[in-house]
Every structure is written in structure tokens, then in C-alpha cells.
Design an enzyme around this catalytic site. Sequence first.
Site, PDB file in Angstrom:
ATOM      1  N   HIS A  70       0.839  -1.210   0.000  1.00  0.00           N
ATOM      2  CA  HIS A  70       0.000   0.000   0.000  1.00  0.00           C
ATOM      3  C   HIS A  70       0.864   1.245   0.000  1.00  0.00           C
ATOM      4  O   HIS A  70       2.061   1.186   0.315  1.00  0.00           O
ATOM      5  CB  HIS A  70      -0.887   0.012   1.244  1.00  0.00           C
ATOM      6  CG  HIS A  70      -0.090   0.071   2.509  1.00  0.00           C
ATOM      7  ND1 HIS A  70       0.397  -1.060   3.130  1.00  0.00           N
ATOM      8  CD2 HIS A  70       0.361   1.122   3.235  1.00  0.00           C
ATOM      9  CE1 HIS A  70       1.091  -0.701   4.188  1.00  0.00           C
ATOM     10  NE2 HIS A  70       1.096   0.613   4.276  1.00  0.00           N
ATOM     11  N   HIS A 150       5.217   6.657  -1.253  1.00  0.00           N
ATOM     12  CA  HIS A 150       5.995   5.443  -1.512  1.00  0.00           C
ATOM     13  C   HIS A 150       5.192   4.203  -1.154  1.00  0.00           C
ATOM     14  O   HIS A 150       4.177   4.290  -0.458  1.00  0.00           O
ATOM     15  CB  HIS A 150       7.257   5.459  -0.643  1.00  0.00           C
ATOM     16  CG  HIS A 150       6.913   5.328   0.809  1.00  0.00           C
ATOM     17  ND1 HIS A 150       6.487   6.396   1.556  1.00  0.00           N
ATOM     18  CD2 HIS A 150       6.861   4.252   1.626  1.00  0.00           C
ATOM     19  CE1 HIS A 150       6.200   5.982   2.783  1.00  0.00           C
ATOM     20  NE2 HIS A 150       6.411   4.685   2.850  1.00  0.00           N
TER      21      HIS A 150
END
Length: 219
Positions: A70, A150
Site C-alpha cells: 500500500h 511510496h
Amino acid sequence: GSLEEAVYPLFYGWFLTHKSQSHTKEKGKKFLKTLGELDEFKEHWDDFGGAASETGINLEEYFERKGILHCTTEYSDYGKVKGAQEYAELEAVKKFYSTAFCLQISGFFITPRTAGARVQLTDKQLELWPADSEKEAMPSEELPHGSRAHITLGCAKDVEPKQTGLDLLEFVKLEKEGQQALAEKDIDQGKLRYFGKGMWMLELYENVTVKTIFGGFYP
Ligand code: A2P
């Protein structure tokens, strides 16, 4: 007003679909394998402390990965974090909750602490990005909104996932300062740069697109 209290998640973010998780893990593994075998990398094993044996470091084993891939937007710790309520009440958060998004991965990076994928957010996606995310991580810097985005691919032993975003911002800071790479090499997937202290960044020739759903995580 409602008598019911809001229920806050541990964190909000974009969660990769099953297929996109496999795809991303595969690309990440390819990067670690290629990097681990490069002579340029071998010259700098020392950066990884005692982890290097005579034969080198197996980067795929060095970084441990748990859970669903995620891209975290806001860590709210079930509402305990300052600003959790403000974030939950953002128009964009309400509007886009449970919505599908394609995220663009523009690079992969490692440091002695973390391995991650760098995510390039669109203007629409940036509406879900907390205003103070970069400031909170690096108070003395003015780094671009969304530059911390990220996907954590793995962490070295005893390193918390939060570290991945902080490590990415170290790269962003060097870029902003116009720091030249200490080594540069074109590999299959893209342009690889070494910035010292075990910091390696691969800028992909072609972005990797992943399918995600925006939402909250309530483990
Ligand atoms: P990341 O987004 O870099 O992967 P944990 O399991 O430690 O509770 O964390 C859950 C997720 O929230 C992780 O993915 C983690 O890092 C992120 N995270 C944890 N703490 C923070 C924090 N203080 N700020 C931002 N993100 C955090």
C-alpha cells in the site's frame, strides 16, 4: 449532530489489488536481484554493515516484508494522531473513499534500512495527500508536496515501515540540492544511481502502473 463517534483507521492509503501486488513484488525482486549482482554494488557492501558475508548480501532476504502492499497517505493511529479528525473530514477523503485509482511507480530504492517504490501522484491524488506530510518528516526542509509518497517493499530487521518514507525524503533532499550521484549505471529497468551510505535509487525508464483502492485500514 450524531451521537455516534467517528471510527478512525490505523491509517489511510491506496491498497494495491492482488494482481498489482504480485506485479510490484516481481519488479521489486528483479531490482534487488540485479542490484545485488552488480560489481558497483559489491564495491559498497560495507554500507550494509555486518550483513555482507564473503559472498555478498542477499537483498531479497535482507529486507523483510509483511502485509498488503500500500501507499500510506495519513497515519491516524485510530484517531490518536494530531490532525486525524481534520484528515477524515477532508472533502477528498469522503469523496474518494473506496474509489479505484491507478498509481504510477517511477522508481525503486534501497537504503541499509528500507526498500521501497517511489510513487508519483497526480493532482487528483494529491488532494488526498496531507498538507504537512513532508514538513512533519523534515521540519527544516521545503520539499515538494507528495514527494514522500511510496510503497514499502521491505525493511531490514528491527526497522519500522515508517522509515521508508523518511529514507525517500533523504533522496529527494539530495535531488533538490542538485547532488551528483557517486556512481551511475544504465540497467535493464532504468537508470541506477548511488548516493553513498547505501543509498541506491533506480529511476525507471517506464513507470509501473498499479491498480489500487483508496481507503482505511482497520486491523
Ligand atoms: P509506510 O507507509 O512507510 O509503509 P504500523 O504497522 O507500524 O502501525 O504501520 C502501518 C503503516 O503506516 C505502515 O505502512 C507505515 O509505514 C505507516 N506508518 C506507521 N507509522 C507512521 C507514521 N508515524 N507516519 C507515517 N506513516 C506511518
